[in-house]
Design an enzyme around this catalytic site. Sequence first.
Site, PDB file in Angstrom:
ATOM      1  N   THR A   1     -20.588  35.299 -19.634  1.00 42.84           N
ATOM      2  CA  THR A   1     -20.536  33.865 -19.155  1.00 42.84           C
ATOM      3  C   THR A   1     -19.401  33.175 -19.337  1.00 42.84           C
ATOM      4  O   THR A   1     -18.440  33.791 -19.802  1.00 42.84           O
ATOM      5  CB  THR A   1     -21.449  33.075 -19.909  1.00 42.84           C
ATOM      6  OG1 THR A   1     -21.043  33.002 -21.378  1.00 42.84           O
ATOM      7  CG2 THR A   1     -23.074  33.363 -20.000  1.00 42.84           C
TER       8      THR A   1
ATOM      9  N   LYS B   1     -14.115  36.030 -24.742  1.00 47.33           N
ATOM     10  CA  LYS B   1     -13.339  35.817 -26.009  1.00 47.33           C
ATOM     11  C   LYS B   1     -13.967  35.071 -26.870  1.00 47.33           C
ATOM     12  O   LYS B   1     -13.597  34.795 -28.213  1.00 47.33           O
ATOM     13  CB  LYS B   1     -11.895  35.869 -25.912  1.00 47.33           C
ATOM     14  CG  LYS B   1     -11.582  34.476 -24.938  1.00 47.33           C
ATOM     15  CD  LYS B   1     -10.395  34.833 -23.993  1.00 47.33           C
ATOM     16  CE  LYS B   1     -10.412  34.291 -22.769  1.00 47.33           C
ATOM     17  NZ  LYS B   1     -10.645  34.999 -21.452  1.00 47.33           N
TER      18      LYS B   1
ATOM     19  N   GLU C   1     -13.668  44.803 -26.036  1.00 41.23           N
ATOM     20  CA  GLU C   1     -12.359  45.470 -25.467  1.00 41.23           C
ATOM     21  C   GLU C   1     -11.615  44.435 -24.395  1.00 41.23           C
ATOM     22  O   GLU C   1     -10.406  44.114 -24.378  1.00 41.23           O
ATOM     23  CB  GLU C   1     -12.506  46.983 -25.198  1.00 41.23           C
ATOM     24  CG  GLU C   1     -10.866  47.333 -24.775  1.00 41.23           C
ATOM     25  CD  GLU C   1     -10.005  47.115 -25.717  1.00 41.23           C
ATOM     26  OE1 GLU C   1     -10.083  48.074 -26.868  1.00 41.23           O
ATOM     27  OE2 GLU C   1      -9.102  46.310 -26.177  1.00 41.23           O
TER      28      GLU C   1
ATOM     29  N   VAL D   1      -9.364  40.538 -24.149  1.00 40.47           N
ATOM     30  CA  VAL D   1      -7.935  40.253 -24.355  1.00 40.47           C
ATOM     31  C   VAL D   1      -7.398  41.243 -23.620  1.00 40.47           C
ATOM     32  O   VAL D   1      -7.630  42.595 -23.826  1.00 40.47           O
ATOM     33  CB  VAL D   1      -7.358  40.035 -25.596  1.00 40.47           C
ATOM     34  CG1 VAL D   1      -5.860  39.962 -25.579  1.00 40.47           C
ATOM     35  CG2 VAL D   1      -8.102  39.184 -26.579  1.00 40.47           C
TER      36      VAL D   1
ATOM     37  N   GLY E   1      -9.475  35.980  -8.339  1.00 40.90           N
ATOM     38  CA  GLY E   1     -10.593  35.760  -9.528  1.00 40.90           C
ATOM     39  C   GLY E   1     -10.277  36.091 -10.879  1.00 40.90           C
ATOM     40  O   GLY E   1     -11.025  36.329 -11.696  1.00 40.90           O
TER      41      GLY E   1
ATOM     42  N   GLU F   1      -9.468  31.051 -15.023  1.00 45.40           N
ATOM     43  CA  GLU F   1     -10.769  30.670 -15.605  1.00 45.40           C
ATOM     44  C   GLU F   1     -11.506  30.016 -14.726  1.00 45.40           C
ATOM     45  O   GLU F   1     -10.878  29.095 -13.738  1.00 45.40           O
ATOM     46  CB  GLU F   1     -10.320  29.830 -16.908  1.00 45.40           C
ATOM     47  CG  GLU F   1     -10.108  30.893 -18.005  1.00 45.40           C
ATOM     48  CD  GLU F   1     -11.122  31.950 -18.507  1.00 45.40           C
ATOM     49  OE1 GLU F   1     -12.404  31.451 -18.794  1.00 45.40           O
ATOM     50  OE2 GLU F   1     -10.869  32.889 -18.908  1.00 45.40           O
TER      51      GLU F   1
ATOM     52  N   ASP G   1      -6.650  28.900 -23.079  1.00 44.49           N
ATOM     53  CA  ASP G   1      -7.275  30.265 -23.012  1.00 44.49           C
ATOM     54  C   ASP G   1      -6.370  31.369 -23.763  1.00 44.49           C
ATOM     55  O   ASP G   1      -7.045  31.862 -24.613  1.00 44.49           O
ATOM     56  CB  ASP G   1      -7.106  30.737 -21.394  1.00 44.49           C
ATOM     57  CG  ASP G   1      -7.401  32.056 -21.360  1.00 44.49           C
ATOM     58  OD1 ASP G   1      -8.594  32.635 -21.414  1.00 44.49           O
ATOM     59  OD2 ASP G   1      -6.413  32.932 -21.067  1.00 44.49           O
TER      60      ASP G   1
ATOM     61  N   LYS H   1      -7.528  33.687 -26.773  1.00 45.48           N
ATOM     62  CA  LYS H   1      -6.948  35.023 -27.148  1.00 45.48           C
ATOM     63  C   LYS H   1      -6.218  35.268 -28.273  1.00 45.48           C
ATOM     64  O   LYS H   1      -6.588  36.152 -29.084  1.00 45.48           O
ATOM     65  CB  LYS H   1      -6.291  35.245 -25.883  1.00 45.48           C
ATOM     66  CG  LYS H   1      -6.913  35.578 -24.750  1.00 45.48           C
ATOM     67  CD  LYS H   1      -6.247  35.729 -23.431  1.00 45.48           C
ATOM     68  CE  LYS H   1      -7.073  36.230 -22.184  1.00 45.48           C
ATOM     69  NZ  LYS H   1      -6.495  35.873 -20.830  1.00 45.48           N
TER      70      LYS H   1
HETATM   71  N1  LIG Z   1     -12.191  37.214 -14.479  1.00 46.59           N
HETATM   72  C1  LIG Z   1     -11.410  37.850 -15.233  1.00 46.59           C
HETATM   73  O1  LIG Z   1     -10.548  38.744 -14.886  1.00 46.59           O
HETATM   74  C2  LIG Z   1     -11.721  38.143 -16.818  1.00 46.59           C
HETATM   75  C3  LIG Z   1     -10.828  38.918 -17.652  1.00 46.59           C
HETATM   76  C4  LIG Z   1     -11.047  38.860 -18.955  1.00 46.59           C
HETATM   77  C5  LIG Z   1     -12.204  38.178 -19.455  1.00 46.59           C
HETATM   78  N2  LIG Z   1     -12.768  37.384 -18.638  1.00 46.59           N
HETATM   79  C6  LIG Z   1     -13.959  36.488 -19.230  1.00 46.59           C
HETATM   80  O2  LIG Z   1     -15.232  37.067 -18.732  1.00 46.59           O
HETATM   81  C7  LIG Z   1     -16.085  35.924 -18.507  1.00 46.59           C
HETATM   82  C8  LIG Z   1     -16.567  35.763 -17.171  1.00 46.59           C
HETATM   83  O3  LIG Z   1     -15.386  35.601 -16.385  1.00 46.59           O
HETATM   84  P1  LIG Z   1     -15.875  35.372 -14.733  1.00 46.59           P
HETATM   85  O4  LIG Z   1     -14.361  35.288 -14.192  1.00 46.59           O
HETATM   86  O5  LIG Z   1     -16.616  36.228 -14.211  1.00 46.59           O
HETATM   87  O6  LIG Z   1     -16.380  33.733 -14.902  1.00 46.59           O
HETATM   88  P2  LIG Z   1     -17.319  32.983 -13.671  1.00 46.59           P
HETATM   89  O7  LIG Z   1     -16.763  33.558 -12.222  1.00 46.59           O
HETATM   90  O8  LIG Z   1     -17.128  31.813 -14.086  1.00 46.59           O
HETATM   91  O9  LIG Z   1     -18.768  33.592 -13.869  1.00 46.59           O
HETATM   92  C9  LIG Z   1     -19.346  33.333 -15.109  1.00 46.59           C
HETATM   93  C10 LIG Z   1     -20.899  33.736 -14.980  1.00 46.59           C
HETATM   94  O10 LIG Z   1     -21.563  33.310 -16.220  1.00 46.59           O
HETATM   95  C11 LIG Z   1     -22.649  32.435 -15.494  1.00 46.59           C
HETATM   96  N3  LIG Z   1     -23.132  31.517 -16.356  1.00 46.59           N
HETATM   97  C12 LIG Z   1     -22.288  30.634 -17.155  1.00 46.59           C
HETATM   98  N4  LIG Z   1     -22.917  29.806 -17.936  1.00 46.59           N
HETATM   99  C13 LIG Z   1     -24.050  30.355 -18.294  1.00 46.59           C
HETATM  100  C14 LIG Z   1     -25.002  30.156 -19.145  1.00 46.59           C
HETATM  101  N5  LIG Z   1     -24.937  29.276 -19.894  1.00 46.59           N
HETATM  102  N6  LIG Z   1     -26.044  31.139 -18.871  1.00 46.59           N
HETATM  103  C15 LIG Z   1     -26.064  32.103 -18.219  1.00 46.59           C
HETATM  104  N7  LIG Z   1     -25.037  32.441 -17.398  1.00 46.59           N
HETATM  105  C16 LIG Z   1     -24.117  31.506 -17.472  1.00 46.59           C
HETATM  106  C17 LIG Z   1     -22.478  32.147 -14.273  1.00 46.59           C
HETATM  107  O11 LIG Z   1     -23.607  31.765 -13.386  1.00 46.59           O
HETATM  108  P3  LIG Z   1     -23.454  31.176 -12.018  1.00 46.59           P
HETATM  109  O12 LIG Z   1     -22.942  32.480 -11.091  1.00 46.59           O
HETATM  110  O13 LIG Z   1     -24.944  30.911 -11.616  1.00 46.59           O
HETATM  111  O14 LIG Z   1     -22.608  30.152 -11.829  1.00 46.59           O
HETATM  112  C18 LIG Z   1     -21.403  33.170 -13.591  1.00 46.59           C
HETATM  113  O15 LIG Z   1     -22.349  34.426 -12.993  1.00 46.59           O
HETATM  114  C19 LIG Z   1     -15.399  34.772 -19.128  1.00 46.59           C
HETATM  115  O16 LIG Z   1     -15.812  34.564 -20.567  1.00 46.59           O
HETATM  116  C20 LIG Z   1     -13.941  35.170 -18.941  1.00 46.59           C
HETATM  117  O17 LIG Z   1     -13.080  34.529 -19.867  1.00 46.59           O
HETATM  118  C21 LIG Z   1     -12.589  37.422 -17.322  1.00 46.59           C
END
Ligand SMILES: NC(=O)c1ccc[n+]([C@@H]2O[C@H](COP(=O)([O-])OP(=O)(O)OC[C@H]3O[C@@H](n4cnc5c(N)ncnc54)[C@H](OP(=O)(O)O)[C@@H]3O)[C@@H](O)[C@H]2O)c1
Length: 337
Positions: free
Chosen positions: A86, A115, A139, A142, A196, A199, A210, A214
Site C-alpha cells: 500500500t 518502509k 528488502e 529501501v 512510476g 511516491e 520519504d 528510509k
Molecule cells: N514504486 C516504486 O518504485 C517503489 C519503490 C520502493 C518502494 N515502494 C513502496 O511500495 C509501496 C507501493 O508503491 P506504489 O508505487 O505501487 O504506490 P501506488 O501506485 O500509490 O499504489 C498503492 C496501492 O495500494 C493501494 N492502497 C492504498 N491504500 C490502501 C489501503 N488502505 N488498503 C488497501 N490498499 C490500499 C492502492 O489502491 P488503489 O489502486 O485502489 O488506489 C494501490 O493499489 C509504497 O509503500 C512505496 O513506498 C515503491
Amino acid sequence: MGRRFAELLRGPYGRVLRRQGLRVRVTGIATARHGLAIAPRGLDLGRCLRQVRSGGSLDRLHHGTRPATVLDFVARVPADVLLEVTALDPRRGEPAVSHVKAALARGLHVVTANKGPVAFALRPLTALARRKGRRFLYESAVMDGTPIFNLVARCLPGVRLRGFRGTLNSTTSLILSRMEEGLTARGALREAQRRGIAEADPRHDLDGWDSAVKGCALANALLGARVTPAQVRRRGIAAITPKEVRRALRARTRLRLVVRGGREDRRVRVSVGPDPESGSPKGTRSGSGPDAALVLETDLMGEIGVFERGATVDQTAYGLLSDLLEAVRRPRGKRPL
Ligand SMILES: NC(=O)c1ccc[n+]([C@@H]2O[C@H](COP(=O)([O-])OP(=O)(O)OC[C@H]3O[C@@H](n4cnc5c(N)ncnc54)[C@H](OP(=O)(O)O)[C@@H]3O)[C@@H](O)[C@H]2O)c1
C-alpha cells in the site's frame, strides 16, 4: 507496483517460482479504490489486471461474503504470504503497520515494499514474526530490490555498522539531475511520475519525508535503533533554486538529497538534507538519472558502497520476488510451506 508484480508473476516470475518447485496462487487482492476479491482456488490475474486497467472494480471477481474492510480481508483471505504494497503514510506508517501486524498474528509470512512498518514498528513486528515462526521481510523498502538488508545480514558476519550515508530518493535525484540539464523541477517531477517512481503524494519525496522514513528503516534494521521519522532532522529540496544547482556544478559537485545515520553520544541520529559534498559518495556514481547510492560505514570492512542505476518499479517488484522466495524457501516454525 503491485500491478507490475502481478504482470511479472504471469511471466518470468512464475517461471522462476516453478523452477524452485513452487506454484503460486494469488488467492486475494485488496486495493483502496479498485475493490477487493478473494478466490480460495486462485484469482485469474489476467482478468484482475484487465479489470483494474479499465477502471473497473475487483469486487466483481469476489466469491462469497465481501469483507467489510481491508483489515477484515487480511483476517480472512486464505493464504500463506501477504504482500503489503500500500501507499506510504510517512507520518504514521499506517495502514501498512496494521496490515502487517494482523497478517503475522494469524500466521502468515509478510513481504513488504512499504518502509513504514520498518521505520515505525520493526521491533514489535519482528518479535511477532519470531513468535509465530514466520518471516517479516522488507528488502525492497529501501533502494528497491537492490540488496541492502540481505547484504548486511548474509555477507558481513561479525561486522558492526558505524553508520551510513546515501542518496535514497530516486525522485529528488532525478529532479536535481534534470535541473542540472536546464529542465524545470516540475517537468522532472512529471517524468518521475510517468516512470512510476514518485511516491503517491510527491510532496513526500520533495520534503524529505520519504528519505527520512528510509533513513529510519536503515537505522532500525542495521544499527539497532528505535528512531521514528519525526525525530529526523529533515530538510527537503523544494526550496532549491536552479541557481544553487548550477553553483554546485561549477564547484564540480552535485546537489543531492542525502540521508545520514550514525551513532552520536550513544544514540543513533538520522538526518536528511541537500548536500553538495556527499551527493556522489566516493567510489559510486549517483550523477545522472534517477539513481540511488548508499555507503555503509563499517568497523571491519571500511566503507562499502552500493548503487542502483535506472530505477523503475521492476527493481522493487524483484525485491518482492526475492523476499517471497526467501520466506517460503527457508521456513521457520511449525507450518512450512
Ligand atoms: N514504486 C516504486 O518504485 C517503489 C519503490 C520502493 C518502494 N515502494 C513502496 O511500495 C509501496 C507501493 O508503491 P506504489 O508505487 O505501487 O504506490 P501506488 O501506485 O500509490 O499504489 C498503492 C496501492 O495500494 C493501494 N492502497 C492504498 N491504500 C490502501 C489501503 N488502505 N488498503 C488497501 N490498499 C490500499 C492502492 O489502491 P488503489 O489502486 O485502489 O488506489 C494501490 O493499489 C509504497 O509503500 C512505496 O513506498 C515503491
